[in-house]
Scaffold this motif. Structure first.
Motif, PDB file in Angstrom:
ATOM      1  N   SER A  28       0.834  -1.206   0.000  1.00  0.00           N
ATOM      2  CA  SER A  28       0.000   0.000   0.000  1.00  0.00           C
ATOM      3  C   SER A  28       0.872   1.260   0.000  1.00  0.00           C
ATOM      4  N   LEU A  29       2.079   1.157   0.581  1.00  0.00           N
ATOM      5  CA  LEU A  29       3.002   2.293   0.514  1.00  0.00           C
ATOM      6  C   LEU A  29       3.485   2.514  -0.921  1.00  0.00           C
ATOM      7  N   ILE A  30       3.779   1.416  -1.634  1.00  0.00           N
ATOM      8  CA  ILE A  30       4.196   1.521  -3.037  1.00  0.00           C
ATOM      9  C   ILE A  30       3.061   2.100  -3.882  1.00  0.00           C
ATOM     10  N   ASP A  31       1.823   1.699  -3.579  1.00  0.00           N
ATOM     11  CA  ASP A  31       0.683   2.272  -4.300  1.00  0.00           C
ATOM     12  C   ASP A  31       0.662   3.790  -4.158  1.00  0.00           C
ATOM     13  N   GLU A  32       1.115   4.277  -2.995  1.00  0.00           N
ATOM     14  CA  GLU A  32       1.105   5.720  -2.756  1.00  0.00           C
ATOM     15  C   GLU A  32       2.293   6.443  -3.365  1.00  0.00           C
ATOM     16  N   VAL A  33       3.494   5.893  -3.099  1.00  0.00           N
ATOM     17  CA  VAL A  33       4.707   6.663  -3.412  1.00  0.00           C
ATOM     18  C   VAL A  33       5.608   5.991  -4.439  1.00  0.00           C
ATOM     19  N   GLY A  34       5.212   4.854  -4.967  1.00  0.00           N
ATOM     20  CA  GLY A  34       6.032   4.162  -5.956  1.00  0.00           C
ATOM     21  C   GLY A  34       7.112   3.309  -5.316  1.00  0.00           C
ATOM     22  N   VAL A  35       7.712   2.454  -6.135  1.00  0.00           N
ATOM     23  CA  VAL A  35       8.728   1.528  -5.626  1.00  0.00           C
ATOM     24  C   VAL A  35       9.947   2.292  -5.099  1.00  0.00           C
ATOM     25  N   ASP A  36      10.369   3.318  -5.827  1.00  0.00           N
ATOM     26  CA  ASP A  36      11.553   4.063  -5.401  1.00  0.00           C
ATOM     27  C   ASP A  36      11.301   4.821  -4.105  1.00  0.00           C
ATOM     28  N   GLY A  37      10.055   5.257  -3.897  1.00  0.00           N
ATOM     29  CA  GLY A  37       9.741   6.014  -2.699  1.00  0.00           C
ATOM     30  C   GLY A  37       9.554   5.144  -1.465  1.00  0.00           C
ATOM     31  N   CYS A  38       9.462   3.837  -1.670  1.00  0.00           N
ATOM     32  CA  CYS A  38       9.220   2.924  -0.552  1.00  0.00           C
ATOM     33  C   CYS A  38      10.544   2.527   0.083  1.00  0.00           C
ATOM     34  N   SER A  39      11.016   3.344   1.010  1.00  0.00           N
ATOM     35  CA  SER A  39      12.283   3.049   1.685  1.00  0.00           C
ATOM     36  C   SER A  39      12.037   2.264   2.964  1.00  0.00           C
ATOM     37  N   MET A  40      13.056   1.562   3.411  1.00  0.00           N
ATOM     38  CA  MET A  40      12.940   0.777   4.635  1.00  0.00           C
ATOM     39  C   MET A  40      12.588   1.688   5.811  1.00  0.00           C
ATOM     40  N   ARG A  41      13.147   2.890   5.812  1.00  0.00           N
ATOM     41  CA  ARG A  41      12.880   3.813   6.916  1.00  0.00           C
ATOM     42  C   ARG A  41      11.426   4.283   6.914  1.00  0.00           C
ATOM     43  N   LEU A  42      10.919   4.677   5.725  1.00  0.00           N
ATOM     44  CA  LEU A  42       9.532   5.131   5.630  1.00  0.00           C
ATOM     45  C   LEU A  42       8.566   3.992   5.940  1.00  0.00           C
ATOM     46  N   LEU A  43       8.865   2.812   5.420  1.00  0.00           N
ATOM     47  CA  LEU A  43       8.023   1.651   5.694  1.00  0.00           C
ATOM     48  C   LEU A  43       8.001   1.340   7.185  1.00  0.00           C
ATOM     49  N   GLY A  44       9.162   1.422   7.820  1.00  0.00           N
ATOM     50  CA  GLY A  44       9.220   1.202   9.256  1.00  0.00           C
ATOM     51  C   GLY A  44       8.321   2.174  10.002  1.00  0.00           C
ATOM     52  N   SER A  45       8.380   3.445   9.615  1.00  0.00           N
ATOM     53  CA  SER A  45       7.583   4.437  10.335  1.00  0.00           C
ATOM     54  C   SER A  45       6.088   4.179  10.149  1.00  0.00           C
ATOM     55  N   ARG A  46       5.681   3.664   8.965  1.00  0.00           N
ATOM     56  CA  ARG A  46       4.283   3.296   8.753  1.00  0.00           C
ATOM     57  C   ARG A  46       3.836   2.182   9.704  1.00  0.00           C
ATOM     58  N   LEU A  47       4.812   1.334  10.064  1.00  0.00           N
ATOM     59  CA  LEU A  47       4.500   0.187  10.913  1.00  0.00           C
ATOM     60  C   LEU A  47       4.746   0.505  12.391  1.00  0.00           C
ATOM     61  N   GLY A  48       5.137   1.739  12.684  1.00  0.00           N
ATOM     62  CA  GLY A  48       5.394   2.125  14.056  1.00  0.00           C
ATOM     63  C   GLY A  48       6.643   1.512  14.643  1.00  0.00           C
ATOM     64  N   VAL A  49       7.666   1.388  13.811  1.00  0.00           N
ATOM     65  CA  VAL A  49       8.837   0.622  14.191  1.00  0.00           C
ATOM     66  C   VAL A  49      10.067   1.233  13.519  1.00  0.00           C
ATOM     67  N   GLU A  50      11.243   0.998  14.065  1.00  0.00           N
ATOM     68  CA  GLU A  50      12.455   1.463  13.387  1.00  0.00           C
ATOM     69  C   GLU A  50      12.715   0.610  12.147  1.00  0.00           C
ATOM     70  N   ALA A  51      13.389   1.201  11.152  1.00  0.00           N
ATOM     71  CA  ALA A  51      13.648   0.476   9.903  1.00  0.00           C
ATOM     72  C   ALA A  51      14.384  -0.839  10.162  1.00  0.00           C
ATOM     73  N   MET A  52      15.274  -0.811  11.111  1.00  0.00           N
ATOM     74  CA  MET A  52      16.128  -1.976  11.322  1.00  0.00           C
ATOM     75  C   MET A  52      15.361  -3.194  11.841  1.00  0.00           C
ATOM     76  N   ALA A  53      14.190  -2.948  12.416  1.00  0.00           N
ATOM     77  CA  ALA A  53      13.376  -4.073  12.888  1.00  0.00           C
ATOM     78  C   ALA A  53      12.955  -4.965  11.726  1.00  0.00           C
ATOM     79  N   LEU A  54      12.840  -4.379  10.526  1.00  0.00           N
ATOM     80  CA  LEU A  54      12.396  -5.152   9.366  1.00  0.00           C
ATOM     81  C   LEU A  54      13.393  -6.253   9.015  1.00  0.00           C
ATOM     82  N   TYR A  55      14.654  -6.023   9.354  1.00  0.00           N
ATOM     83  CA  TYR A  55      15.682  -7.005   9.000  1.00  0.00           C
ATOM     84  C   TYR A  55      15.603  -8.264   9.858  1.00  0.00           C
ATOM     85  N   HIS A  56      14.742  -8.239  10.864  1.00  0.00           N
ATOM     86  CA  HIS A  56      14.502  -9.466  11.620  1.00  0.00           C
ATOM     87  C   HIS A  56      13.506 -10.374  10.920  1.00  0.00           C
TER      88      HIS A  56
END
Lengths: 222, 222
Positions: A28-56
DNA sequence: ACCTGAACACCGTTCAAGT
DNA sequence: ACCTGAACACCGTTCAAGT
């Protein structure tokens, strides 16, 4: 106080972080901002979490994007073998694939540009090949029709996605504006028939041409 | 000392920085490292210049990539109207477009994924529409065949590019390796016919199907 | 096991300064 | 006019540390 009471110091409640929830949010983030705009940091903030948590949950961004592709694949409708004759199933599968481009124009490029080997994507290919085999094609003929149908669906989807992108994009419209195509009379004449509201009719025409050609080559077979 | 003498303090001689030379170097860099690997800094170093010097020739990276697309378009061969009958010209144009995917598999995604409005790309579209008009199609029919032929060429080129990528890429091979497709009998049977050495034959088959269908719909026209 | 914070080696791009 | 150097606001990813 009830047993479920949370003191002021408790962290805010949020759904648990899972691969599924991450991938769905990424889509849904890509639908909004495109693939290039979907950064790990922005995605993390959407999930209420730091980007680095995604690497788990994913070894790297490539794996996350593959999960997003599987999210797209989850929307496909794959009719069971007994429900329709082979040509009808093929038609259904191609329409289902192309529909992804209409629903997720900014994410669709992932399917066209990246290698793509999830269970669901292999299942789609298998269903297409199954239908071709049910029509009586051998392996070599099936490979040819598979690539022809796949090229049509993929190329058409990309064109659909590009057309839909343009609607609210601030980029120059090109064909719809008269300026760039002014010196090209045939482009000028055809442009009105390539507008967004004609996408479905043009797609159905291509589908008809392809399947008529396929049916014609089956005549006189056992 | 001759008038052309250069003292020890002179900067090293290099060809002047032009849009053309930047775009050509960017294309060969993309051939090596892919679109994502082609950064302004790395491209600058290939040209013997700081990255920021490039901004004197292009407003931003998007404009530079558009110039790379025009570099690809410069390789197309557009036969003049009188040299061949319309169907022959169409065949030639589609082959020429698809050949780009074989020569520049890593750059080809630019053509498929990005809006694309350079002089040369508009010229290709115009030639295709000109040939369709010469066959007697009206604007609405031309639009349908234009998108069908374009979708085929674009989708097929992407599949070609993906196949060629895999050859020396360290990514998992998928279909060529038996593991991922083991549970899919039709995929297993067809995989040998989708190998890289069959690309040309499969492409020519698709071209034949499309143009046979087009020719068949012209029969009995004035 | 799951998440954080700081850090590393990169990006594209802006801007003032050099020649 | 053309290029440089430093800086800004970002990236993906690693790693030690927290709970």
């Amino acid at each position: 106080m009830s047993p479920g009471h949370r003191s002021r110091a408790d962290p805010p409640i949020r759904p648990p972080l899972t691969r599924e929830r991450i991938a769905a949010t990424a889509l849904s983030l890509i639908d909004e901002v495109g693939v290039d705009g979907c950064s790990m940091r922005l995605l993390g903030s959407r999930l209420g979490v730091e980007a680095m948590a995604l690497y788990h949950h994913f070894p790297g961004k490539g794996d996350l994007l593959e999960a997003v592709m599987d999210e797209l694949a989850a929307e496909w409708d794959l009719p069971a073998r007994g429900t329709q004759p082979p040509l009808g199933r093929l038609r259904h599968l191609v329409r289902s694939y192309r529909a992804t481009a209409l629903r997720h124009p900014r994410a669709f490029v992932l399917l066209a540009a990246r290698r793509f080997q999830t269970e669901r994507s292999l299942a789609l290919s298998e269903r297409i090949l199954e239908a071709l085999a049910d029509l009586g094609l051998d392996a070599a003929e099936s490979a040819r029709w598979f690539r022809l149908i796949g090229g049509f669906a993929s190329g058409f989807g990309m064109a659909d996605a590009a057309s839909l992108e343009r609607i609210d994009a601030p980029t120059p419209l090109g064909m719809e504006r008269g300026s760039a195509i002014a010196p090209y009379p045939h482009l000028r004449a055809v442009a009105p028939h390539l507008r967004v509201d004609k996408l479905d009719a043009v797609f159905e025409f291509g589908l008809e041409v392809l399947f008529d050609a396929l049916a014609a080559r089956l005549i006189g077979r056992p």
